[in-house]
Scaffold this motif. Structure first.
Motif, short mmCIF file in Angstrom:
data_model
loop_
_atom_site.label_atom_id
_atom_site.label_comp_id
_atom_site.label_asym_id
_atom_site.label_seq_id
_atom_site.Cartn_x
_atom_site.Cartn_y
_atom_site.Cartn_z
N MET A 94 0.85 -1.13 0.00
CA MET A 94 0.07 0.04 -0.10
C MET A 94 0.89 1.24 -0.25
SD MET A 94 -2.88 -1.18 2.65
CE MET A 94 -4.28 -0.03 2.53
N LEU A 95 2.04 1.39 0.92
CA LEU A 95 2.83 2.28 0.69
C LEU A 95 3.57 2.52 -0.41
CD1 LEU A 95 4.27 2.37 4.53
CD2 LEU A 95 2.79 3.90 3.47
N SER A 96 3.91 1.44 -1.01
CA SER A 96 4.73 1.69 -2.42
C SER A 96 3.71 1.97 -3.42
CB SER A 96 5.31 0.29 -2.57
OG SER A 96 4.64 -0.59 -2.72
N SER A 97 2.42 1.79 -3.27
CA SER A 97 1.32 2.14 -4.19
C SER A 97 1.12 3.65 -3.98
CB SER A 97 0.26 1.32 -4.47
OG SER A 97 -0.49 1.68 -3.05
N ILE A 98 1.33 4.23 -2.94
CA ILE A 98 1.20 5.51 -2.51
C ILE A 98 2.32 6.28 -3.04
CG2 ILE A 98 0.72 7.17 -0.75
CD1 ILE A 98 -0.85 5.03 0.58
N VAL A 99 3.46 5.98 -2.72
CA VAL A 99 4.83 6.47 -3.09
C VAL A 99 4.99 6.51 -4.51
CG1 VAL A 99 7.23 6.48 -2.56
CG2 VAL A 99 5.81 5.91 -0.81
N ARG A 100 4.68 5.59 -5.49
CA ARG A 100 5.00 5.46 -6.69
C ARG A 100 4.27 6.43 -7.47
NH1 ARG A 100 4.94 -0.96 -7.55
NH2 ARG A 100 6.98 -1.45 -6.26
N PRO A 101 3.04 6.56 -7.34
CA PRO A 101 2.25 7.51 -8.06
C PRO A 101 2.75 9.00 -7.94
CG PRO A 101 0.81 6.18 -7.27
CD PRO A 101 2.06 5.76 -6.67
N THR A 102 3.27 9.48 -6.81
CA THR A 102 3.91 10.83 -6.39
C THR A 102 5.19 10.92 -7.03
OG1 THR A 102 4.85 10.17 -4.52
CG2 THR A 102 2.76 11.03 -4.25
#
Length: 112
Positions: A102-110
């Protein structure tokens, strides 16, 4: 005459030497009675002690059986607790992985 004197002396010597034997024989029956009583006493004591020993052995065996049963119960409880701990660890690892995803999916788009 002389033979009579010698015979008399021999008889007196014989009587004198048999007197202690006769006294010993008098005490022999008393000693045998006492030994018989003592034998009866120790035989009864042995029987009583044997019964006590058997009772204690029975109690000990019963107590050991109870303790073995308790030990098995505790060991089973320990196994159940270990399984629960392993299950919880697995759940925590899955949750960690999910949080990382979840964190990596949140961090990747940014970053794009």
């Amino acid at each position: 005459q002389e033979e009579m004197v010698k015979l008399r002396e021999s008889i007196q010597a014989l009587c004198q030497s048999t007197n202690p034997l006769a006294r010993s024989m008098d005490y022999l029956q008393e000693d045998l009675d006492n030994m018989g009583k003592e034998m009866d006493f120790w035989t009864k004591d042995k029987e009583a002690q044997s019964q006590k020993l058997e009772e204690e052995e029975r109690k000990t065996a019963q107590e050991i059986d109870n303790l073995v049963s308790q030990l098995r119960s505790v060991e089973e409880s320990i196994k159940e607790e270990e399984l629960q701990i392993k299950s919880m660890k697995a759940s925590v690892l899955r949750n960690d992985a999910q949080i990382k995803n979840m964190l990596s999916s949140i961090v990747r788009p940014t970053q794009r």
